[in-house]
Design an enzyme around this catalytic site. Structure first.
Site, PDB file in Angstrom:
ATOM      1  CB  SER A 152      -4.570   7.762   3.376  1.00 11.66           C
ATOM      2  OG  SER A 152      -3.692   8.449   3.481  1.00 11.66           O
ATOM      3  CE1 TYR A 165      -4.943   9.476  -1.628  1.00 11.78           C
ATOM      4  CE2 TYR A 165      -3.829  10.375  -0.234  1.00 11.78           C
ATOM      5  CZ  TYR A 165      -4.134   9.162  -0.993  1.00 11.78           C
ATOM      6  OH  TYR A 165      -3.490   7.650  -0.134  1.00 11.78           O
TER       7      TYR A 165
HETATM    8  N1  LIG Z   1       2.436   4.080   0.635  1.00 10.94           N
HETATM    9  C1  LIG Z   1       1.829   5.160   1.374  1.00 10.94           C
HETATM   10  O1  LIG Z   1       2.497   5.778   1.527  1.00 10.94           O
HETATM   11  C2  LIG Z   1      -0.110   5.188   1.821  1.00 10.94           C
HETATM   12  C3  LIG Z   1      -0.383   5.539   3.035  1.00 10.94           C
HETATM   13  C4  LIG Z   1      -1.420   5.762   3.481  1.00 10.94           C
HETATM   14  C5  LIG Z   1      -2.789   5.023   2.703  1.00 10.94           C
HETATM   15  N2  LIG Z   1      -2.066   4.627   0.756  1.00 10.94           N
HETATM   16  C6  LIG Z   1      -3.176   4.179  -0.149  1.00 10.94           C
HETATM   17  O2  LIG Z   1      -3.173   2.690   0.338  1.00 10.94           O
HETATM   18  C7  LIG Z   1      -2.882   1.997  -1.791  1.00 10.94           C
HETATM   19  C8  LIG Z   1      -2.047   0.961  -1.662  1.00 10.94           C
HETATM   20  O3  LIG Z   1      -1.179   2.289  -1.847  1.00 10.94           O
HETATM   21  P1  LIG Z   1       0.073   2.090  -1.614  1.00 10.94           P
HETATM   22  O4  LIG Z   1       1.189   2.739  -0.860  1.00 10.94           O
HETATM   23  O5  LIG Z   1       0.272   0.198  -2.020  1.00 10.94           O
HETATM   24  O6  LIG Z   1       0.744   2.199  -3.668  1.00 10.94           O
HETATM   25  P2  LIG Z   1       0.805   1.588  -4.790  1.00 10.94           P
HETATM   26  O7  LIG Z   1       2.634   0.583  -4.797  1.00 10.94           O
HETATM   27  O8  LIG Z   1       1.444   2.689  -5.959  1.00 10.94           O
HETATM   28  O9  LIG Z   1      -0.064   0.379  -5.081  1.00 10.94           O
HETATM   29  C9  LIG Z   1      -1.067   0.876  -5.454  1.00 10.94           C
HETATM   30  C10 LIG Z   1      -2.081  -0.419  -6.131  1.00 10.94           C
HETATM   31  O10 LIG Z   1      -2.794   0.461  -7.292  1.00 10.94           O
HETATM   32  C11 LIG Z   1      -3.667  -0.166  -7.911  1.00 10.94           C
HETATM   33  N3  LIG Z   1      -4.446   0.695  -8.511  1.00 10.94           N
HETATM   34  C12 LIG Z   1      -4.454   2.278  -9.273  1.00 10.94           C
HETATM   35  N4  LIG Z   1      -5.531   2.265  -9.074  1.00 10.94           N
HETATM   36  C13 LIG Z   1      -6.553   1.261 -10.322  1.00 10.94           C
HETATM   37  C14 LIG Z   1      -7.265   1.108 -10.534  1.00 10.94           C
HETATM   38  N5  LIG Z   1      -8.124   2.734 -11.466  1.00 10.94           N
HETATM   39  N6  LIG Z   1      -7.654   0.084 -10.710  1.00 10.94           N
HETATM   40  C15 LIG Z   1      -7.406  -0.811 -10.686  1.00 10.94           C
HETATM   41  N7  LIG Z   1      -6.003  -1.025  -8.979  1.00 10.94           N
HETATM   42  C16 LIG Z   1      -5.441   0.370  -9.414  1.00 10.94           C
HETATM   43  C17 LIG Z   1      -1.833  -0.244  -9.061  1.00 10.94           C
HETATM   44  O11 LIG Z   1      -2.760  -1.183  -9.438  1.00 10.94           O
HETATM   45  P3  LIG Z   1      -2.456  -0.609 -10.927  1.00 10.94           P
HETATM   46  O12 LIG Z   1      -1.970   0.968 -11.384  1.00 10.94           O
HETATM   47  O13 LIG Z   1      -1.241  -2.053 -12.059  1.00 10.94           O
HETATM   48  O14 LIG Z   1      -3.268  -1.048 -11.966  1.00 10.94           O
HETATM   49  C18 LIG Z   1      -1.942  -0.977  -7.694  1.00 10.94           C
HETATM   50  O15 LIG Z   1      -1.293  -2.299  -6.955  1.00 10.94           O
HETATM   51  C19 LIG Z   1      -3.958   3.324  -1.732  1.00 10.94           C
HETATM   52  O16 LIG Z   1      -5.470   3.173  -1.546  1.00 10.94           O
HETATM   53  C20 LIG Z   1      -2.898   4.469  -1.093  1.00 10.94           C
HETATM   54  O17 LIG Z   1      -3.945   5.786  -1.230  1.00 10.94           O
HETATM   55  C21 LIG Z   1      -0.871   4.139   1.085  1.00 10.94           C
END
Ligand SMILES: NC(=O)c1ccc[n+]([C@@H]2O[C@H](COP(=O)([O-])OP(=O)(O)OC[C@H]3O[C@@H](n4cnc5c(N)ncnc54)[C@H](OP(=O)(O)O)[C@@H]3O)[C@@H](O)[C@H]2O)c1
Length: 267
Positions: A152, A165
């Site tokens: 991120s 975070y």
């Molecule tokens: N959206 C943003 O602005 C942004 C920016 C930079 C980085 N990121 C990173 O991108 C990645 C994906 O996030 P996203 O934006 O797609 O958000 P999201 O829609 O909330 O997806 C997060 C995913 O991670 C899974 N997850 C969370 N904790 C878990 C665990 N303990 N075991 C297995 N699965 C787990 C969730 O599945 P379940 O809840 O079903 O387990 C979900 O599928 C994350 O690492 C996040 O930090 C996001």
């Protein structure tokens, strides 16, 4: 032209929403075989069905909690069975996408909660370590395999309320860099994709289901969509085997830096 990802095994953590679910569909359009993990199995089932329709050779799903070593090990033995027992592109894991993670809360350190801190370190830091340790034996040397971690912009710059975070994603970045050196000579590629603001369930999770607070994060600006990142993941994994994309920061045009966002409503 045949995609280099056709019939290749791709394992995606956090495939139940956001980047992970979009990545499943994007790899599916290249005819890849998918192994999808997350805690919400009903969502995974949908992701697998949609991926099959989008062109995946095979699409399997299984419960995975990256915060627990036993769950990761059980998931990887399930994955090994799927890869080994079916006709596949060489019987090895070709792409590991360590995507599961997220932010919990936006409290200052003074007001922070142990449960939030622990959840962030468990999923974003220890989850990557556990998954990589368990899955590495499934990856072949000198076969163009890739490990792609999701970091991120928070790993590059701190912000108030983001201490843990930011620490977790800075940890992800350093783990990626160390792993890149550790795997030098194996032909296994290692890199990180570090997005800025993207509208997924990320903010809904951070604000514990408060949809109005989540929506406000993207007010007046155009954030990245999950598909924007998914396409980049496919592109990275599809580069010729001598090309390693080490670190990629991807932000919406409307975000010049963490906390420096152009919002049309403010004009
Ligand atoms: N959206 C943003 O602005 C942004 C920016 C930079 C980085 N990121 C990173 O991108 C990645 C994906 O996030 P996203 O934006 O797609 O958000 P999201 O829609 O909330 O997806 C997060 C995913 O991670 C899974 N997850 C969370 N904790 C878990 C665990 N303990 N075991 C297995 N699965 C787990 C969730 O599945 P379940 O809840 O079903 O387990 C979900 O599928 C994350 O690492 C996040 O930090 C996001």
């Amino acid at each position: 032209m045949k995609s280099p990802l056709k019939n290749k095994w791709v394992l995606i953590t956090g495939a139940s929403s956001g980047f992970g679910m979009a990545a499943a569909k994007a790899f599916a359009t290249h005819g890849a075989n998918l192994l999808l993990g997350a805690r919400r199995v009903d969502r995974l089932k949908r992701a697998a069905a949609e991926s099959k329709r989008a062109g995946a050779g095979q699409a399997h799903f299984h419960f995975l909690d990256v915060a627990k070593t036993a769950s990761v090990e059980e998931f990887v033995s399930w994955a090994k069975e799927k890869i080994g027992s079916r006709k596949s592109g060489g019987g090895n894991l070709h792409v590991l996408i360590n995507n599961a993670g997220g932010a919990h809360g936006l409290e200052t350190v003074a007001r922070g909660k142990d449960a939030d801190w622990e959840a962030m370190i468990q999923s974003n830091v220890l989850g990557i370590l556990r998954m990589t340790r368990a899955a590495l034996p499934l990856m072949a040397r000198d076969a163009g395999a890739s490990i792609i971690n999701i970091g991120s912009v928070a790993g590059h710059a701190a912000y108030e309320g983001g201490a843990v975070y930011c620490a977790a994603k800075a940890g992800e970045l350093q783990i990626t860099r160390a792993l890149r050196m550790e795997l030098l000579g194996t032909g296994i590629r290692v890199g990180t994709v570090d997005p800025g603001l993207a509208e997924t369930e990320f903010s809904l999770v951070r604000f514990k289901g408060d949809a109005a607070a989540a929506k406000k994060v993207y007010e007046g600006m155009k954030p990245l969509a999950a598909e924007d990142i998914a396409e980049i993941l496919v592109w990275i994994a599809g580069r010729p085997s001598h090309v390693n994309i080490d670190e990629l920061i991807v932000k919406p045009v409307d975000q010049a830096a963490v906390g420096k966002v152009f919002r049309r409503a403010d004009r």
